[in-house]
Design a protein around this motif. Structure first.
Motif, PDB file in Angstrom:
ATOM      1  N   GLU A  29      42.657  45.272  33.247  1.00 52.23           N
ATOM      2  CA  GLU A  29      43.058  44.281  34.249  1.00 52.23           C
ATOM      3  C   GLU A  29      44.031  44.909  35.238  1.00 52.23           C
ATOM      4  OE1 GLU A  29      42.027  41.086  35.734  1.00 52.23           O
ATOM      5  OE2 GLU A  29      42.094  40.526  33.615  1.00 52.23           O
ATOM      6  N   PHE A  37      40.283  32.311  38.271  1.00 51.15           N
ATOM      7  CA  PHE A  37      39.350  32.801  37.253  1.00 51.15           C
ATOM      8  C   PHE A  37      39.516  32.067  35.929  1.00 51.15           C
ATOM      9  CE2 PHE A  37      38.844  36.572  40.019  1.00 51.15           C
ATOM     10  CZ  PHE A  37      37.459  36.630  40.024  1.00 51.15           C
ATOM     11  N   THR A  81      38.635  36.510  33.691  1.00 47.07           N
ATOM     12  CA  THR A  81      38.774  37.397  34.837  1.00 47.07           C
ATOM     13  C   THR A  81      37.692  38.468  34.699  1.00 47.07           C
ATOM     14  OG1 THR A  81      40.304  38.859  33.691  1.00 47.07           O
ATOM     15  CG2 THR A  81      41.270  37.014  34.943  1.00 47.07           C
TER      16      THR A  81
END
Length: 154
Positions: free
Chosen positions: A7, A53, A60
């Motif tokens: 991420e 998201f 996500t």
């Protein structure tokens, strides 16, 4: 933690584009001029990214890659309000380390990196103290992460 790192890699691109947009729109010529406005702008951009998201599918891009989905305590999709609360409380990953850096007046790259890494690892280890092994911001928000894989579309 692998999803967390992935991420971060993806968000690097989001923040670079957002920072470029901010500096273009504000005609920012020096990195320290308007620094707090830029930080606030990026905080909002990150909030929009995560809340969108999490409240629209629960994943996500990185969470999709690692088959992780965010749901409420009953396994239902999270609302935008709950996602916003989770976003704000998820800063607990970083706030203690940032506070230590500020109080200790540490400015070197090695010091910043080591304190942030120690803080993130420490927060992750706190999940071991929770009865369901949840992160504390998830427990406080009534959310949880679950393994989820999309059905085959054949």
């Amino acid at each position: 933690m692998a999803c967390f790192l992935y991420e971060g890699v993806l968000l690097f691109g989001v923040l670079m584009i957002s920072g470029y947009l901010f500096s273009s729109l504000t005609q920012q010529r020096h990195a320290l001029v308007g620094r707090h406005a830029l930080q606030a702008f990026l905080f909002v951009v990150l909030g929009i990214y995560f809340v969108w998201f999490w409240s629209h599918g629960g994943q996500t891009v990185a969470m999709k890659a690692w088959h992780i989905r965010l749901v409420d305590q009953h396994g239902r999709p999270v609302t935008q309000l709950r996602a916003l609360g989770r976003y704000l409380l998820s800063w607990l990953w970083f706030v203690p380390a940032l506070l230590a850096l500020w109080l200790g007046e540490l400015h070197g790259g090695a010091a910043i990196g080591s304190v942030l890494i120690t803080g993130v690892i420490g927060y992750a280890l706190l999940a071991l103290l929770h009865p369901q092994r949840q992160f504390w911001h998830d427990a406080a928000c009534g959310t949880r992460l679950m393994h989820w894989k999309a059905a085959d579309r054949r």
